[in-house]
Design an enzyme around this catalytic site. Sequence first.
Site, PDB file in Angstrom:
ATOM      1  N   HIS A 100       0.371   4.023   9.021  1.00 14.74           N
ATOM      2  CA  HIS A 100       1.131   3.100   9.009  1.00 14.74           C
ATOM      3  C   HIS A 100       1.951   3.081   8.390  1.00 14.74           C
ATOM      4  O   HIS A 100       3.181   2.848   9.458  1.00 14.74           O
ATOM      5  CB  HIS A 100       0.705   1.409   8.204  1.00 14.74           C
ATOM      6  CG  HIS A 100       1.237   0.678   7.261  1.00 14.74           C
ATOM      7  ND1 HIS A 100       0.092   1.896   6.047  1.00 14.74           N
ATOM      8  CD2 HIS A 100       1.598  -0.135   7.307  1.00 14.74           C
ATOM      9  CE1 HIS A 100       1.186   0.737   5.036  1.00 14.74           C
ATOM     10  NE2 HIS A 100       1.782  -0.096   5.239  1.00 14.74           N
ATOM     11  N   ALA A 152       0.532  -0.824  -0.118  1.00 12.75           N
ATOM     12  CA  ALA A 152      -0.054  -0.310   0.008  1.00 12.75           C
ATOM     13  C   ALA A 152       1.064   1.137  -0.014  1.00 12.75           C
ATOM     14  O   ALA A 152       1.141   2.159  -0.427  1.00 12.75           O
ATOM     15  CB  ALA A 152      -0.808  -0.261   1.618  1.00 12.75           C
ATOM     16  N   GLU A 153       1.735   1.297   0.597  1.00 11.33           N
ATOM     17  CA  GLU A 153       2.689   2.355   0.382  1.00 11.33           C
ATOM     18  C   GLU A 153       4.283   1.803   0.665  1.00 11.33           C
ATOM     19  O   GLU A 153       3.949   0.727   1.468  1.00 11.33           O
ATOM     20  CB  GLU A 153       2.400   3.736   2.370  1.00 11.33           C
ATOM     21  CG  GLU A 153       1.187   4.457   1.658  1.00 11.33           C
ATOM     22  CD  GLU A 153      -0.112   3.291   2.072  1.00 11.33           C
ATOM     23  OE1 GLU A 153      -0.712   4.723   2.153  1.00 11.33           O
ATOM     24  OE2 GLU A 153       0.663   2.968   3.247  1.00 11.33           O
ATOM     25  N   SER A 154       5.258   2.673   0.370  1.00 10.39           N
ATOM     26  CA  SER A 154       6.955   2.335   0.928  1.00 10.39           C
ATOM     27  C   SER A 154       7.210   3.661   1.123  1.00 10.39           C
ATOM     28  O   SER A 154       6.906   5.049   0.221  1.00 10.39           O
ATOM     29  CB  SER A 154       7.517   1.490  -0.298  1.00 10.39           C
ATOM     30  OG  SER A 154       6.920   0.490  -0.902  1.00 10.39           O
TER      31      SER A 154
END
Length: 305
Positions: free
Chosen positions: A77, A46-48
């Site tokens: 997160h 979903a994210e980095s």
Amino acid sequence: MPTADFVTVDVFTTERFAGNPLAVVPDARGLTDRQMQQIATEFNYAESTFVLPPENPENSARVRIFTPTMEIPFAGHPNVGTAYVLGQRPDLFGKPVTDQLRFEEIAGLVEVGLLRDAAGVIGATIRAPRPLEIGAEIEPSLIAGCVSIDAEHIRTTAHKPVFASVGLAFAIAELDSLDALAAARPNITMFHEAAARHAGAGLDFPVFLYVRSPQTPWSLRARMFAPLDNVMEDPATGSASAALSAFLVTQAPEKDAGVHVTIEQGVEMGRRSIIELDVVKSAGTVTDVTISGRCVPVMRGSIDV
């Protein structure tokens, strides 16, 4: 060939292979914007996040957050997980790592406190970088179409579906049962229609659904869908949880309150997450939102760039 070291962690959980996975590049110096996006797309989480020296030396780091398709101004997160990863290091860009960190991000300055037990750092608490912003209301039928359920399952007694943000906007909607929540499935065609009808209101119309128990109104179950951003479903969404919690506390009749909210997410995906939030309300206005969670390390290595 140049390489970038990375660490992955599962966030908002105490169990490996649960919670929300995150890839962190603890030292992203030398990477271009394009390379950061390519790495985020390759991980397809979903994210980095990519950590850089701060522009203001009084802060700890500059943190850039990428989804598989774009850079975003803030997310929950990624901040919790990045802080956990940096908390394992003795220093950060030549300065000792302390229990209080400040991250420069597009949305603003994010304050972070590391959580410890006898073994060391176990997670982090972050403060939402912006006050609650409430946007336009959304037709229940549009939300229902996006998640393939009947509109009768969307509760409107407390509020209609609405955009809310503390740094990143989400379309939030209350459902009438856990069965309805479990039945939700993203409809890509309807998400495209919704995003076109509400252009500019949120990043590709992310939808955050929740169910609230009458017996325990501050313990919620939630799901988040953002298929237009290549996130069919997210197992833990701190920024959405913070926006929802701030919104619900704003709607509560008390003028002054300190509310602890627990949001359970990712259950239907088999990646149960627990997000803890504390919301302060003074004279009818939410003045502070913090997001807390624990983390578990999973992988480390290097990626060729």
